[in-house]
Design a protein around this motif. Structure first.
Motif, PDB file in Angstrom:
ATOM      1  N   ASP A 154      45.650  17.591  99.856  1.00  0.00           N
ATOM      2  CA  ASP A 154      45.710  16.424  98.986  1.00  0.00           C
ATOM      3  C   ASP A 154      44.752  16.857  97.289  1.00  0.00           C
ATOM      4  OD1 ASP A 154      47.126  14.368  98.539  1.00  0.00           O
ATOM      5  OD2 ASP A 154      45.608  12.713  99.234  1.00  0.00           O
ATOM      6  N   ALA A 213      48.776  11.834  91.511  1.00  0.00           N
ATOM      7  CA  ALA A 213      50.812  11.923  91.400  1.00  0.00           C
ATOM      8  C   ALA A 213      51.272  10.229  90.670  1.00  0.00           C
ATOM      9  CB  ALA A 213      51.201  12.179  92.482  1.00  0.00           C
ATOM     10  N   GLY A 242      51.316  19.241  86.049  1.00  0.00           N
ATOM     11  CA  GLY A 242      50.480  18.056  86.398  1.00  0.00           C
ATOM     12  C   GLY A 242      50.257  18.074  84.507  1.00  0.00           C
TER      13      GLY A 242
HETATM   14  P1  IMP Z   1      49.206  17.191  95.295  1.00  0.00           P
HETATM   15  O1  IMP Z   1      48.253  16.696  96.240  1.00  0.00           O
HETATM   16  O2  IMP Z   1      48.931  18.682  95.249  1.00  0.00           O
HETATM   17  O3  IMP Z   1      50.546  17.007  95.429  1.00  0.00           O
HETATM   18  O4  IMP Z   1      48.496  16.790  93.574  1.00  0.00           O
HETATM   19  C1  IMP Z   1      49.079  15.412  93.792  1.00  0.00           C
HETATM   20  C2  IMP Z   1      49.124  15.395  91.798  1.00  0.00           C
HETATM   21  O5  IMP Z   1      47.439  15.721  91.394  1.00  0.00           O
HETATM   22  C3  IMP Z   1      49.915  16.360  91.818  1.00  0.00           C
HETATM   23  O6  IMP Z   1      51.104  15.408  91.166  1.00  0.00           O
HETATM   24  C4  IMP Z   1      49.097  16.447  90.056  1.00  0.00           C
HETATM   25  O7  IMP Z   1      49.821  15.502  89.046  1.00  0.00           O
HETATM   26  C5  IMP Z   1      48.240  16.314  89.856  1.00  0.00           C
HETATM   27  N1  IMP Z   1      47.417  17.867  89.950  1.00  0.00           N
HETATM   28  C6  IMP Z   1      47.529  18.145  91.581  1.00  0.00           C
HETATM   29  N2  IMP Z   1      47.043  19.967  91.178  1.00  0.00           N
HETATM   30  C7  IMP Z   1      46.852  20.061  89.857  1.00  0.00           C
HETATM   31  C8  IMP Z   1      46.858  21.086  89.554  1.00  0.00           C
HETATM   32  O8  IMP Z   1      46.554  22.406  89.674  1.00  0.00           O
HETATM   33  N3  IMP Z   1      46.928  21.197  87.984  1.00  0.00           N
HETATM   34  C9  IMP Z   1      47.076  20.334  87.753  1.00  0.00           C
HETATM   35  N4  IMP Z   1      47.740  18.856  87.972  1.00  0.00           N
HETATM   36  C10 IMP Z   1      47.437  18.819  89.463  1.00  0.00           C
END
Ligand code: IMP
Length: 192
Positions: free
Chosen positions: A69, A86, A150
């Motif tokens: 996460d 997210a 993201g």
């Molecule tokens: P997850 O837990 O990896 O799905 O990340 C949750 C949220 O954090 C994603 O929907 C993005 O909005 C943001 N995020 C995670 N990793 C990145 C990254 O490497 N660059 C930019 N945004 C990120």
């Protein structure tokens, strides 16, 4: 050869970690084990959500597994959006709306310090281990670049003149939160 389930269907993440893990660890996705359920991320922390997903797979499918996460933590917003990264813009959220909200909240704010933090929870042979990766940086005043995903266009890592969205993937992985956490996981697995 060790087999581990990565509790994700994000092909980009799967590719990244399979590449880092090399030949002696076999990584399966949720699709590979016929897991089609949405695993709710209801914990209030990154650690909690990563553990929740890994424990779900262990409990229902009995595989050694890991889950991740990630959150963007902005100092002057008291660590927000953090675990809510997210879905920061609320219902109908997408990456653009999430970035708009952050830029709005930081309008005129001097302190733009922020960091990305990834937590990976591994459950192997009944034992839980957490791995963390952090990259420090600043929130820009407007978007730069169109690579990545993201919040990449508004995040500039410390020591660099460009946003994450202006870097190619290899360069981003070398310094990123996820890259660091993944390398710690792989080192651990290789040492076992
Ligand atoms: P997850 O837990 O990896 O799905 O990340 C949750 C949220 O954090 C994603 O929907 C993005 O909005 C943001 N995020 C995670 N990793 C990145 C990254 O490497 N660059 C930019 N945004 C990120």
């Amino acid at each position: 050869m060790k087999t581990l389930v990565f509790a994700t269907n994000n092909s980009h993440k799967l590719q990244e970690i399979s590449h880092a893990a090399g030949d002696h660890i076999r990584i399966l996705s949720l699709t590979d084990i016929n897991c089609t359920e949405e695993i709710d991320e209801t914990a209030g922390t990154l650690e909690g959500n990563a553990l929740l997903k890994a424990r779900y797979i262990k409990e229902h499918y009995d595989y050694n597994c890991f889950a991740d996460d990630t959150g963007l933590e902005i100092e002057s917003l008291n660590g927000k959006p953090g675990v809510y990264s997210a879905r920061y813009a609320g219902p109908g959220h997408d990456h653009q709306k999430n970035m708009d909200k952050v830029l709005r909240e930081l309008k005129g704010v001097q302190n733009r310090k922020a960091r990305f933090r990834t937590v990976i929870a591994l459950i192997m042979d009944g034992k839980e281990t957490l791995f963390e990766g952090i990259v420090e940086g600043n929130i820009l005043t407007e978007r730069h670049g169109d690579k990545g995903f993201g919040y990449d266009p508004i995040f500039q890592p410390t020591g660099y003149e460009t946003s994450f969205a202006q870097m190619d993937l290899t360069e981003k992985n070398r310094i990123s939160h996820r890259g660091k956490a993944v390398r710690k996981l792989v080192e651990f697995l290789r040492s076992q």
